[in-house]
Design a protein around this motif. Sequence first.
Motif, PDB file in Angstrom:
ATOM      1  N   PRO A 177       3.171 -12.291  -1.688  1.00  0.00           N
ATOM      2  CA  PRO A 177       3.749 -11.666  -0.495  1.00  0.00           C
ATOM      3  C   PRO A 177       5.270 -11.534  -0.513  1.00  0.00           C
ATOM      4  CG  PRO A 177       2.213 -13.407   0.117  1.00  0.00           C
ATOM      5  CD  PRO A 177       2.364 -13.452  -1.369  1.00  0.00           C
ATOM      6  N   ASP A 178       5.983 -12.361  -1.271  1.00  0.00           N
ATOM      7  CA  ASP A 178       7.443 -12.271  -1.313  1.00  0.00           C
ATOM      8  C   ASP A 178       7.953 -11.429  -2.485  1.00  0.00           C
ATOM      9  OD1 ASP A 178       7.812 -13.825   0.971  1.00  0.00           O
ATOM     10  OD2 ASP A 178       7.684 -15.687  -0.187  1.00  0.00           O
ATOM     11  N   ASN A 179       7.057 -10.844  -3.259  1.00  0.00           N
ATOM     12  CA  ASN A 179       7.439 -10.055  -4.418  1.00  0.00           C
ATOM     13  C   ASN A 179       7.918  -8.671  -3.981  1.00  0.00           C
ATOM     14  OD1 ASN A 179       6.986  -8.091  -6.643  1.00  0.00           O
ATOM     15  ND2 ASN A 179       6.348  -9.929  -7.727  1.00  0.00           N
ATOM     16  N   PRO A 180       9.030  -8.172  -4.538  1.00  0.00           N
ATOM     17  CA  PRO A 180       9.548  -6.858  -4.148  1.00  0.00           C
ATOM     18  C   PRO A 180       8.612  -5.682  -4.414  1.00  0.00           C
ATOM     19  CG  PRO A 180      11.250  -8.106  -5.246  1.00  0.00           C
ATOM     20  CD  PRO A 180       9.978  -8.887  -5.399  1.00  0.00           C
ATOM     21  N   LEU A 181       7.643  -5.812  -5.328  1.00  0.00           N
ATOM     22  CA  LEU A 181       6.700  -4.712  -5.548  1.00  0.00           C
ATOM     23  C   LEU A 181       5.561  -4.714  -4.545  1.00  0.00           C
ATOM     24  CD1 LEU A 181       6.314  -4.285  -9.422  1.00  0.00           C
ATOM     25  CD2 LEU A 181       7.696  -2.978  -7.819  1.00  0.00           C
ATOM     26  N   GLY A 182       5.476  -5.739  -3.740  1.00  0.00           N
ATOM     27  CA  GLY A 182       4.475  -5.765  -2.688  1.00  0.00           C
ATOM     28  C   GLY A 182       3.057  -5.964  -3.195  1.00  0.00           C
ATOM     29  N   ALA A 183       2.116  -5.468  -2.397  1.00  0.00           N
ATOM     30  CA  ALA A 183       0.702  -5.738  -2.611  1.00  0.00           C
ATOM     31  C   ALA A 183       0.067  -4.954  -3.759  1.00  0.00           C
ATOM     32  CB  ALA A 183      -0.071  -5.451  -1.325  1.00  0.00           C
ATOM     33  N   ARG A 184       0.600  -3.777  -4.049  1.00  0.00           N
ATOM     34  CA  ARG A 184       0.039  -2.922  -5.097  1.00  0.00           C
ATOM     35  C   ARG A 184       1.159  -2.116  -5.729  1.00  0.00           C
ATOM     36  NH1 ARG A 184      -3.277  -5.847  -3.406  1.00  0.00           N
ATOM     37  NH2 ARG A 184      -5.405  -5.438  -2.753  1.00  0.00           N
ATOM     38  N   ILE A 226       5.397   3.493  -7.614  1.00  0.00           N
ATOM     39  CA  ILE A 226       5.022   3.677  -6.212  1.00  0.00           C
ATOM     40  C   ILE A 226       4.437   2.333  -5.844  1.00  0.00           C
ATOM     41  CG2 ILE A 226       3.489   4.864  -4.605  1.00  0.00           C
ATOM     42  CD1 ILE A 226       3.637   7.307  -6.522  1.00  0.00           C
ATOM     43  N   HIS A 227       5.043   1.660  -4.899  1.00  0.00           N
ATOM     44  CA  HIS A 227       4.649   0.278  -4.645  1.00  0.00           C
ATOM     45  C   HIS A 227       4.756  -0.075  -3.169  1.00  0.00           C
ATOM     46  CE1 HIS A 227       8.781  -1.257  -4.091  1.00  0.00           C
ATOM     47  NE2 HIS A 227       9.131  -0.410  -5.042  1.00  0.00           N
ATOM     48  N   GLY A 228       4.297  -1.264  -2.857  1.00  0.00           N
ATOM     49  CA  GLY A 228       4.369  -1.771  -1.498  1.00  0.00           C
ATOM     50  C   GLY A 228       5.712  -2.416  -1.206  1.00  0.00           C
ATOM     51  N   THR A 229       5.908  -2.730   0.052  1.00  0.00           N
ATOM     52  CA  THR A 229       7.088  -3.490   0.462  1.00  0.00           C
ATOM     53  C   THR A 229       6.719  -4.354   1.649  1.00  0.00           C
ATOM     54  OG1 THR A 229       9.401  -3.430   1.167  1.00  0.00           O
ATOM     55  CG2 THR A 229       7.995  -1.644   1.959  1.00  0.00           C
ATOM     56  N   ASN A 230       7.356  -5.518   1.718  1.00  0.00           N
ATOM     57  CA  ASN A 230       7.174  -6.385   2.880  1.00  0.00           C
ATOM     58  C   ASN A 230       8.314  -6.196   3.874  1.00  0.00           C
ATOM     59  OD1 ASN A 230       9.213  -7.654   1.495  1.00  0.00           O
ATOM     60  ND2 ASN A 230       8.025  -9.463   0.960  1.00  0.00           N
ATOM     61  N   VAL A 231       9.056  -5.094   3.710  1.00  0.00           N
ATOM     62  CA  VAL A 231      10.138  -4.748   4.640  1.00  0.00           C
ATOM     63  C   VAL A 231       9.853  -3.334   5.169  1.00  0.00           C
ATOM     64  CG1 VAL A 231      12.635  -4.612   4.968  1.00  0.00           C
ATOM     65  CG2 VAL A 231      11.699  -6.148   3.227  1.00  0.00           C
ATOM     66  N   PRO A 232       8.966  -3.210   6.151  1.00  0.00           N
ATOM     67  CA  PRO A 232       8.574  -1.881   6.620  1.00  0.00           C
ATOM     68  C   PRO A 232       9.715  -1.067   7.218  1.00  0.00           C
ATOM     69  CG  PRO A 232       7.540  -3.587   7.949  1.00  0.00           C
ATOM     70  CD  PRO A 232       8.230  -4.274   6.823  1.00  0.00           C
ATOM     71  N   SER A 233      10.792  -1.706   7.614  1.00  0.00           N
ATOM     72  CA  SER A 233      11.913  -0.948   8.184  1.00  0.00           C
ATOM     73  C   SER A 233      12.607  -0.071   7.148  1.00  0.00           C
ATOM     74  CB  SER A 233      12.922  -1.901   8.822  1.00  0.00           C
ATOM     75  OG  SER A 233      13.446  -2.790   7.848  1.00  0.00           O
ATOM     76  N   THR A 251       4.521   0.718   3.072  1.00  0.00           N
ATOM     77  CA  THR A 251       4.248  -0.626   3.574  1.00  0.00           C
ATOM     78  C   THR A 251       3.088  -1.202   2.750  1.00  0.00           C
ATOM     79  OG1 THR A 251       2.587   0.053   5.191  1.00  0.00           O
ATOM     80  CG2 THR A 251       4.907   0.008   5.943  1.00  0.00           C
ATOM     81  N   ASN A 252       2.996  -2.519   2.694  1.00  0.00           N
ATOM     82  CA  ASN A 252       1.897  -3.143   1.963  1.00  0.00           C
ATOM     83  C   ASN A 252       0.547  -2.655   2.473  1.00  0.00           C
ATOM     84  OD1 ASN A 252       3.237  -4.652   0.018  1.00  0.00           O
ATOM     85  ND2 ASN A 252       3.543  -6.374   1.396  1.00  0.00           N
ATOM     86  N   GLU A 253       0.407  -2.543   3.773  1.00  0.00           N
ATOM     87  CA  GLU A 253      -0.851  -2.076   4.362  1.00  0.00           C
ATOM     88  C   GLU A 253      -1.220  -0.692   3.833  1.00  0.00           C
ATOM     89  OE1 GLU A 253      -2.682  -1.102   8.799  1.00  0.00           O
ATOM     90  OE2 GLU A 253      -0.583  -1.655   8.600  1.00  0.00           O
ATOM     91  N   TYR A 254      -0.248   0.203   3.774  1.00  0.00           N
ATOM     92  CA  TYR A 254      -0.549   1.582   3.391  1.00  0.00           C
ATOM     93  C   TYR A 254      -0.673   1.760   1.886  1.00  0.00           C
ATOM     94  CZ  TYR A 254       0.431   2.235   8.299  1.00  0.00           C
ATOM     95  OH  TYR A 254       0.412   2.118   9.659  1.00  0.00           O
ATOM     96  N   VAL A 255       0.047   0.956   1.083  1.00  0.00           N
ATOM     97  CA  VAL A 255      -0.149   1.051  -0.356  1.00  0.00           C
ATOM     98  C   VAL A 255      -1.529   0.509  -0.727  1.00  0.00           C
ATOM     99  CG1 VAL A 255       0.808  -1.152  -1.211  1.00  0.00           C
ATOM    100  CG2 VAL A 255       1.083   0.940  -2.557  1.00  0.00           C
ATOM    101  N   MET A 256      -2.039  -0.434   0.053  1.00  0.00           N
ATOM    102  CA  MET A 256      -3.397  -0.935  -0.189  1.00  0.00           C
ATOM    103  C   MET A 256      -4.441   0.135   0.145  1.00  0.00           C
ATOM    104  SD  MET A 256      -2.859  -4.879   1.037  1.00  0.00           S
ATOM    105  CE  MET A 256      -4.523  -5.440   0.707  1.00  0.00           C
ATOM    106  N   ASP A 257      -4.116   1.031   1.074  1.00  0.00           N
ATOM    107  CA  ASP A 257      -4.996   2.158   1.384  1.00  0.00           C
ATOM    108  C   ASP A 257      -4.923   3.216   0.274  1.00  0.00           C
ATOM    109  OD1 ASP A 257      -6.633   3.729   3.493  1.00  0.00           O
ATOM    110  OD2 ASP A 257      -5.011   5.104   2.942  1.00  0.00           O
ATOM    111  N   LEU A 258      -3.714   3.495  -0.207  1.00  0.00           N
ATOM    112  CA  LEU A 258      -3.502   4.515  -1.241  1.00  0.00           C
ATOM    113  C   LEU A 258      -4.100   4.099  -2.587  1.00  0.00           C
ATOM    114  CD1 LEU A 258      -1.985   7.119  -2.267  1.00  0.00           C
ATOM    115  CD2 LEU A 258      -0.052   5.582  -2.751  1.00  0.00           C
TER     116      LEU A 258
END
Length: 183
Positions: A113-120, A136-143, A157-164
Amino acid sequence: MAGAAALVPASGAIAHPFVMPERFLPQLVNTRRTDWLPGEIHVTPDDFFLYLMMNDGMAIRYGVGVGRDKLYTPGTFTVNRKAEWPSWRPTNAMIRREPEKYERFADGVPGGPDNPLGARALYLYDDDGHDTYLRIHGTNVPSTIGTAVSNGCARLTNEYVMDLYPRVDIGARVYLYPKTGIA
């Protein structure tokens, strides 16, 4: 609908609410593009959108953050690798450019969860089969969605990269369009 609330983890601290602007939420859209083919990804940096093409010009549109000026690299790429909770190491160029920020990560950061590439992460390669170090990667900083702050990658966002992620095949073509400066 005012937007969806996402929680921004602050490295183990209490998360703070962030309201994602509605235009950056995933949406099914008609691009009216007949030259964008199903399975392709198109990133329009001035609008901060990523389009995953479907049939008949339809696409799932996601809000993204993109590379900041002089670090964003337009071009045509291929997804040659995908990873869940990928590990990360800053590139040598990143370390040289901002040693105070990146030198401490020179040995890499394990996935999580603290990794800059995020969830995927989707790894982009050039037509000669070389890793471009663009992702193309996730982030834990949605702003950061809707901004040009990264070192060249497109982030969701991590949520949306997990969808993609499961929707994109190895071998998918990715088009990162040039910035025009008109937003």
